[in-house]
Write an enzyme that holds these catalytic residues in place. Sequence first.
Site, PDB file in Angstrom:
ATOM      1  N   ASP A   1       0.826  -1.210   0.000  1.00 55.08           N
ATOM      2  CA  ASP A   1       0.000   0.000   0.000  1.00 55.08           C
ATOM      3  C   ASP A   1       0.859   1.258   0.000  1.00 55.08           C
ATOM      4  O   ASP A   1       0.562   2.235  -0.701  1.00 55.08           O
ATOM      5  CB  ASP A   1      -0.905   0.013   1.231  1.00 55.08           C
ATOM      6  CG  ASP A   1      -2.149  -0.833   1.048  1.00 55.08           C
ATOM      7  OD1 ASP A   1      -2.850  -0.642   0.053  1.00 55.08           O
ATOM      8  OD2 ASP A   1      -2.414  -1.672   1.924  1.00 55.08           O
ATOM      9  N   SER A   2       1.923   1.247   0.796  1.00 54.41           N
ATOM     10  CA  SER A   2       2.770   2.436   0.892  1.00 54.41           C
ATOM     11  C   SER A   2       3.491   2.708  -0.424  1.00 54.41           C
ATOM     12  O   SER A   2       3.571   3.860  -0.878  1.00 54.41           O
ATOM     13  CB  SER A   2       3.788   2.266   2.022  1.00 54.41           C
ATOM     14  OG  SER A   2       3.141   2.111   3.263  1.00 54.41           O
TER      15      SER A   2
END
Length: 396
Positions: free
Chosen positions: A168-169
């Site tokens: 996600d990051s």
Amino acid sequence: MTAPLTGLKVLDLATLFAGPLAATLLGDFGADVVKIEHPARPDPSRGHGPAKNGVGLWWKLLGRNKRTMTLDLSKPGGRATLLRLAAGADVIVENFRPGTLERWSLGWDELSAANPRLVLARVTAFGQFGPYARRPGFGTLAEAMSGFAAITGEPDAPPTLPPFGLADSIAGLATAYAVMTALAARDRTGTGQVVDMAIIEPILTVLGPQPIWYDQLGHVQQRTGNRSQNNAPRNTYRTADGDWVAVSTSAQSVAERVMRLVGRPELIDEPWFASGADRARHADVLDAAVGEWIAGRTRAEVLKAFEGAEAAVAPVQDVREVMTDPQYAALGTITTVPDDPDLGALRMQNVLFRLSATPGEIRWAGRPHGADTEAILTELGLTGPEIAALAAEGAL
């Protein structure tokens, strides 16, 4: 000084991490980010992880520099309000499952008709098309599908997932870059476009040359724990006082310095020492030499000796040491956000990078759910009765 993205208007419709992080990064450098959440179901990131006095701390980080409002996009009034907001926006970030916005008559056709200059960033696990597109998905699935888990962990242990939102990051960073790329194109063409960001893709990019290795050589990278297939010694080593340090020897000259430091210069003369890959095939020998030397010294002694030898080493730190590390302190990596109305002064990671002339800043931490709804709607030109009608409909 004026921040570089001052004047850029962003609507953050996304939840959890990848999409909201992209919006956070834009807000850190001056964009006016409006976080739009469902009236009864706020972004789940507000409840992720530890809380203090009932206030989610992760949200304080992820929601910084965002104004917050509520809006139910499935309601007619919510749909009409979003279209009015979109007409004056530069960017929308969303992560609904493909087809959801279209079901509400808020797809690209409707949004671009309201604002032909709009950039719509669509962040999903698998992208907007393909056999998996409509499946539910999270970053964990990307970490598994991309090959990351397959190469992470000890050789005789199960594939290992990261204990944080890695995919996600990475996708959040990539989405911010994609949005800025689309905006640069808009400067030339005058029109916006759709950004299709699949969380499964950016993590595959940062995994490096695995696809081309397999394509050209049939090579499949295996799990090697902390070791590398490309160089050695490369590992974590325990010190005499029970701490740990990490050593890397990606450069040949650094590898030679390490072996001289630990009293094994004769290994440098071995034919296999001349390349990183050959050293990696002799990692047992090199790890034993380095590990024995480090095990006889405290962490402070090891760090001082490596620094004197100009060899690459770092302490293995937890967050307590990160908060007091002198290099992070010099860079201002951890900064204090003063006067938060919920928690007072609090510390968090600073903006991602430093610009010499137009730096970013944290203007405020994450705000309560819907805190700015009335102000934002008033800015949009809605009257008191119109706002009341939206509330009566359940759109706010």
